[in-house]
Scaffold this motif. Structure first.
Motif, PDB file in Angstrom:
ATOM      1  N   VAL A  69       8.349  -0.060  -4.842  1.00 56.15           N
ATOM      2  CA  VAL A  69       8.522   1.234  -5.511  1.00 56.15           C
ATOM      3  C   VAL A  69       9.186   0.973  -6.846  1.00 56.15           C
ATOM      4  CG1 VAL A  69       9.639   3.497  -5.401  1.00 56.15           C
ATOM      5  CG2 VAL A  69       8.631   2.495  -3.335  1.00 56.15           C
ATOM      6  N   LYS A  70       8.498   1.316  -7.933  1.00 55.72           N
ATOM      7  CA  LYS A  70       8.935   0.840  -9.244  1.00 55.72           C
ATOM      8  C   LYS A  70      10.140   1.568  -9.805  1.00 55.72           C
ATOM      9  CE  LYS A  70       5.234   3.472 -11.519  1.00 55.72           C
ATOM     10  NZ  LYS A  70       3.984   3.327 -12.295  1.00 55.72           N
ATOM     11  N   LYS A  71      10.454   2.747  -9.277  1.00 52.30           N
ATOM     12  CA  LYS A  71      11.631   3.463  -9.768  1.00 52.30           C
ATOM     13  C   LYS A  71      12.807   3.226  -8.842  1.00 52.30           C
ATOM     14  CE  LYS A  71       9.400   7.058 -12.469  1.00 52.30           C
ATOM     15  NZ  LYS A  71       9.400   8.490 -12.843  1.00 52.30           N
ATOM     16  N   GLU A  72      13.956   2.975  -9.441  1.00 48.26           N
ATOM     17  CA  GLU A  72      15.159   2.732  -8.647  1.00 48.26           C
ATOM     18  C   GLU A  72      15.808   4.028  -8.158  1.00 48.26           C
ATOM     19  OE1 GLU A  72      16.655  -0.088  -7.566  1.00 48.26           O
ATOM     20  OE2 GLU A  72      14.963  -1.261  -8.310  1.00 48.26           O
ATOM     21  N   ASP A  73      15.642   5.104  -8.932  1.00 48.50           N
ATOM     22  CA  ASP A  73      16.370   6.332  -8.636  1.00 48.50           C
ATOM     23  C   ASP A  73      15.658   7.187  -7.589  1.00 48.50           C
ATOM     24  OD1 ASP A  73      14.295   6.846 -10.366  1.00 48.50           O
ATOM     25  OD2 ASP A  73      15.318   8.484 -11.392  1.00 48.50           O
ATOM     26  N   ALA A  96       0.837  -1.198   0.000  1.00 44.72           N
ATOM     27  CA  ALA A  96       0.000   0.000   0.000  1.00 44.72           C
ATOM     28  C   ALA A  96       0.875   1.253   0.000  1.00 44.72           C
ATOM     29  CB  ALA A  96      -0.940  -0.004   1.196  1.00 44.72           C
ATOM     30  N   ASP A  97       1.942   1.252   0.800  1.00 45.34           N
ATOM     31  CA  ASP A  97       2.885   2.377   0.805  1.00 45.34           C
ATOM     32  C   ASP A  97       3.506   2.540  -0.578  1.00 45.34           C
ATOM     33  OD1 ASP A  97       3.798   2.804   4.098  1.00 45.34           O
ATOM     34  OD2 ASP A  97       2.719   1.005   3.508  1.00 45.34           O
ATOM     35  N   GLY A  98       3.907   1.394  -1.151  1.00 49.38           N
ATOM     36  CA  GLY A  98       4.510   1.435  -2.480  1.00 49.38           C
ATOM     37  C   GLY A  98       3.561   1.990  -3.522  1.00 49.38           C
ATOM     38  N   GLU A  99       2.289   1.601  -3.457  1.00 53.41           N
ATOM     39  CA  GLU A  99       1.319   2.097  -4.445  1.00 53.41           C
ATOM     40  C   GLU A  99       1.151   3.604  -4.339  1.00 53.41           C
ATOM     41  OE1 GLU A  99      -3.416   1.555  -5.221  1.00 53.41           O
ATOM     42  OE2 GLU A  99      -2.018   0.076  -6.009  1.00 53.41           O
ATOM     43  N   VAL A 100       1.098   4.120  -3.127  1.00 58.75           N
ATOM     44  CA  VAL A 100       0.914   5.559  -2.938  1.00 58.75           C
ATOM     45  C   VAL A 100       2.111   6.337  -3.490  1.00 58.75           C
ATOM     46  CG1 VAL A 100       0.865   7.325  -1.127  1.00 58.75           C
ATOM     47  CG2 VAL A 100      -0.740   5.421  -1.046  1.00 58.75           C
ATOM     48  N   ILE A 101       3.314   5.839  -3.241  1.00 57.54           N
ATOM     49  CA  ILE A 101       4.503   6.508  -3.782  1.00 57.54           C
ATOM     50  C   ILE A 101       4.503   6.448  -5.305  1.00 57.54           C
ATOM     51  CG2 ILE A 101       7.033   6.474  -3.877  1.00 57.54           C
ATOM     52  CD1 ILE A 101       6.935   5.256  -1.003  1.00 57.54           C
ATOM     53  N   ASN A 102       4.163   5.278  -5.855  1.00 57.16           N
ATOM     54  CA  ASN A 102       4.123   5.125  -7.314  1.00 57.16           C
ATOM     55  C   ASN A 102       3.083   6.055  -7.941  1.00 57.16           C
ATOM     56  OD1 ASN A 102       6.107   3.135  -7.327  1.00 57.16           O
ATOM     57  ND2 ASN A 102       4.629   1.471  -7.135  1.00 57.16           N
ATOM     58  N   LEU A 103       1.926   6.176  -7.293  1.00 57.68           N
ATOM     59  CA  LEU A 103       0.879   7.073  -7.778  1.00 57.68           C
ATOM     60  C   LEU A 103       1.379   8.517  -7.811  1.00 57.68           C
ATOM     61  CD1 LEU A 103      -1.980   8.012  -8.493  1.00 57.68           C
ATOM     62  CD2 LEU A 103      -2.619   7.691  -6.101  1.00 57.68           C
ATOM     63  N   ALA A 104       2.045   8.926  -6.741  1.00 57.97           N
ATOM     64  CA  ALA A 104       2.559  10.297  -6.680  1.00 57.97           C
ATOM     65  C   ALA A 104       3.546  10.564  -7.818  1.00 57.97           C
ATOM     66  CB  ALA A 104       3.235  10.546  -5.327  1.00 57.97           C
ATOM     67  N   MET A 105       4.417   9.618  -8.092  1.00 55.23           N
ATOM     68  CA  MET A 105       5.400   9.804  -9.162  1.00 55.23           C
ATOM     69  C   MET A 105       4.745   9.746 -10.539  1.00 55.23           C
ATOM     70  SD  MET A 105       8.855   7.897  -7.716  1.00 55.23           S
ATOM     71  CE  MET A 105       8.148   6.246  -7.697  1.00 55.23           C
ATOM     72  N   ASP A 106       3.772   8.843 -10.717  1.00 54.96           N
ATOM     73  CA  ASP A 106       3.077   8.747 -12.008  1.00 54.96           C
ATOM     74  C   ASP A 106       2.372  10.052 -12.354  1.00 54.96           C
ATOM     75  OD1 ASP A 106       3.914   6.179 -12.425  1.00 54.96           O
ATOM     76  OD2 ASP A 106       1.974   5.226 -12.053  1.00 54.96           O
ATOM     77  N   GLY A 107       1.769  10.687 -11.357  1.00 57.65           N
ATOM     78  CA  GLY A 107       1.103  11.956 -11.601  1.00 57.65           C
ATOM     79  C   GLY A 107       2.068  13.024 -12.087  1.00 57.65           C
ATOM     80  N   LEU A 108       3.222  13.107 -11.458  1.00 57.80           N
ATOM     81  CA  LEU A 108       4.222  14.104 -11.853  1.00 57.80           C
ATOM     82  C   LEU A 108       4.801  13.787 -13.229  1.00 57.80           C
ATOM     83  CD1 LEU A 108       5.985  14.713  -8.428  1.00 57.80           C
ATOM     84  CD2 LEU A 108       4.116  15.999  -9.479  1.00 57.80           C
ATOM     85  N   ASP A 109       4.955  12.500 -13.535  1.00 54.56           N
ATOM     86  CA  ASP A 109       5.382  12.114 -14.884  1.00 54.56           C
ATOM     87  C   ASP A 109       4.363  12.586 -15.924  1.00 54.56           C
ATOM     88  OD1 ASP A 109       7.700  10.864 -13.995  1.00 54.56           O
ATOM     89  OD2 ASP A 109       6.773   8.877 -13.893  1.00 54.56           O
ATOM     90  N   ALA A 110       3.078  12.463 -15.586  1.00 57.83           N
ATOM     91  CA  ALA A 110       2.016  12.799 -16.539  1.00 57.83           C
ATOM     92  C   ALA A 110       1.994  14.275 -16.885  1.00 57.83           C
ATOM     93  CB  ALA A 110       0.655  12.375 -15.978  1.00 57.83           C
ATOM     94  N   VAL A 111       2.464  15.136 -15.975  1.00 59.83           N
ATOM     95  CA  VAL A 111       2.461  16.577 -16.257  1.00 59.83           C
ATOM     96  C   VAL A 111       3.837  17.091 -16.672  1.00 59.83           C
ATOM     97  CG1 VAL A 111       0.497  16.978 -14.732  1.00 59.83           C
ATOM     98  CG2 VAL A 111       2.808  17.233 -13.817  1.00 59.83           C
ATOM     99  N   GLY A 112       4.787  16.166 -16.853  1.00 59.74           N
ATOM    100  CA  GLY A 112       6.096  16.547 -17.378  1.00 59.74           C
ATOM    101  C   GLY A 112       7.008  17.251 -16.396  1.00 59.74           C
ATOM    102  N   LEU A 113       6.853  16.959 -15.097  1.00 61.57           N
ATOM    103  CA  LEU A 113       7.673  17.618 -14.081  1.00 61.57           C
ATOM    104  C   LEU A 113       8.918  16.776 -13.793  1.00 61.57           C
ATOM    105  CD1 LEU A 113       6.272  19.405 -10.968  1.00 61.57           C
ATOM    106  CD2 LEU A 113       8.275  17.961 -10.718  1.00 61.57           C
ATOM    107  N   GLU A 114      10.069  17.413 -13.793  1.00 62.16           N
ATOM    108  CA  GLU A 114      11.317  16.723 -13.393  1.00 62.16           C
ATOM    109  C   GLU A 114      11.437  16.800 -11.881  1.00 62.16           C
ATOM    110  OE1 GLU A 114      14.911  17.635 -15.485  1.00 62.16           O
ATOM    111  OE2 GLU A 114      13.782  18.382 -17.221  1.00 62.16           O
ATOM    112  N   TYR A 115      11.745  15.661 -11.250  1.00 64.22           N
ATOM    113  CA  TYR A 115      11.687  15.629  -9.791  1.00 64.22           C
ATOM    114  C   TYR A 115      12.668  14.621  -9.218  1.00 64.22           C
ATOM    115  CZ  TYR A 115       8.912  11.436 -10.759  1.00 64.22           C
ATOM    116  OH  TYR A 115       8.482  10.221 -11.212  1.00 64.22           O
TER     117      TYR A 115
END
Length: 416
Positions: free
Chosen positions: A249-253, A134-153
């Protein structure tokens, strides 16, 4: 002349269009994870808002009394309201509950870049699952949203249980722990050193705290952290929980950072913050696990995890973009009631086909109407004249090329 209140903003049409485009992209990501939208009141009882939000935010609340003498406050964040809603309406629903919101919040603070007295948050709360996935899904969701709007983070993830395990070994009180967390959250390390001196704790505690705060890096640092914490079993347990979460968490970086303390007192476990890479207003997202909050508000013990975007900070961090709107202007060739009524009918037919249509409402001459279209960047003008209508046609002018052609009314929707 009146001016707007300090710390608030007026949004002009062009900026609002951009905000709505970004908002819609984020909504699509939230809903792709099957989160459902809710909305809570703009104000709540002061008792609710001040229950577990931290001393700093309590000082920043906009507080007032209603006509019944009850103390109310404008919401400074949404999570407390979501918990209240959960207890009032949703506690018997199947778990997990996956809720999201987009709403304005209020804090009485000194306005600066990316920090306002009225600001917008968009976030999610996942209620009912204690598992690391559940923690992992929430983090992944947060990153997916920022990816969708083209934000570097850059995503920083920590765990409050790591330091908490150290504090418990040295019998640090809850009040002292919260004071330490607030100093860490502000990155006031000099103040932290002075405070640890003032509570007369051991040198081992000071050394361990400052050693942990220095750890910041990729997942490989976890082995070194384990060595530092080998005599702190509760801290090692929290570290093991963090490792499990990171597996999902699907991203390693991502950056492991034990200096994340969060400004709100209700977090209990994993915490994370996401920073934009542009200068100023860098933190665009923050969240974590808050397993005790529902119980604190009078409910059964219920695990929960969530986050919120600072929507205004997202807008400051994404690349600027142009908004292209395909607007059609309909102009009758003369001031004639019959032509005006027919123009409105043509506009209605086009709108039913999904077009954005404006009818000239100022009785302009044709050349003035064309100048108006140019000023607004309108690309197509439909000219309604009696002779053309008798043939079942109108004239369509392409404002980019100046070309003007006759089009049959039944074909107009496809042509423009």
């Amino acid at each position: 002349m009146f001016s707007r209140p300090k710390g608030t903003r007026d949004f002009l049409p062009k900026e609002m269009k951009k905000r709505r485009i970004v908002e819609e992209k984020l909504r699509k990501v939230f809903e792709s994870y099957n989160f459902k939208e809710i909305l809570t009141p703009t104000f709540e009882s002061f008792q609710l808002l001040s229950k577990k939000t931290g001393e700093e935010i309590r000082r920043q609340l906009f507080v007032f009394k209603d006509h019944g003498g009850r103390e109310m406050g404008l919401r400074p964040e949404i999570t407390s309201s979501v918990v209240r809603l959960y207890l009032n309406e949703l506690k018997n629903y199947p778990k997990p509950l996956k809720l999201y919101y987009f709403a304005n919040c209020f804090r009485y603070e000194n306005p600066q870049a990316g920090r306002y007295r009225e600001f917008w948050q968009m976030g999610c709360e996942l209620i009912g699952s204690k598992y690391p996935i559940a923690d992992g899904e929430v983090i992944n969701l947060a990153m997916d949203g920022l990816d969708a709007v083209g934000l570097e983070y850059e995503t920083h993830i920590g765990h409050l249980g790591v330091l908490k395990g150290v504090f418990e070994r040295f019998n640090i009180s809850e009040e002292e722990e919260l004071n330490i967390r607030r100093l860490i959250d502000k990155e006031d390390y000099r103040g932290l050193g002075d405070y640890l001196e003032s509570i007369e704790t051991s040198q081992e505690l000071k050394d361990t705290v400052f050693t942990l705060l220095k750890f910041k890096g990729d997942r490989e640092i976890l082995g070194e952290v384990k060595e530092v914490l080998k005599d702190y079993p509760l801290s090692l347990q929290a570290l093991e929980n963090l490792e499990e979460i990171l597996e999902f968490v699907k991203k390693e970086d991502v950056v492991i950072n034990f200096g994340i303390a969060r400004g709100l007192d209700y977090y209990t476990g994993m915490v994370f913050e996401i920073y934009g890479k542009r200068e100023g207003a860098k933190q665009v997202c923050g969240g974590g696990r808050y397993d005790n909050l529902i119980e604190l508000f009078g409910g059964e013990p219920t695990p929960a995890v969530g986050f919120a975007y600072g929507f205004d900070r997202i807008m400051l961090n994404i690349p600027d973009f142009e908004v292209e709107e395909e607007v059609i202007l309909i102009v009758p060739v003369k001031k004639d009631r019959g032509l005006l009524k027919r123009s409105l009918q043509i506009a209605d037919e086009l709108r039913r086909k999904g077009k954005v249509v404006e009818v000239d409402l100022m009785n302009r001459r044709l050349n003035k109407a064309l100048n108006y279209a140019n000023a607004l960047g309108i690309k197509k003008v439909v000219i309604v004249g009696e002779r053309e209508l008798e043939k079942g046609m109108v004239l369509v002018r392409d404002m980019r090329t100046g070309e003007q052609v006759g089009v049959k009314l039944e074909e107009l929707g496809e042509f423009v």
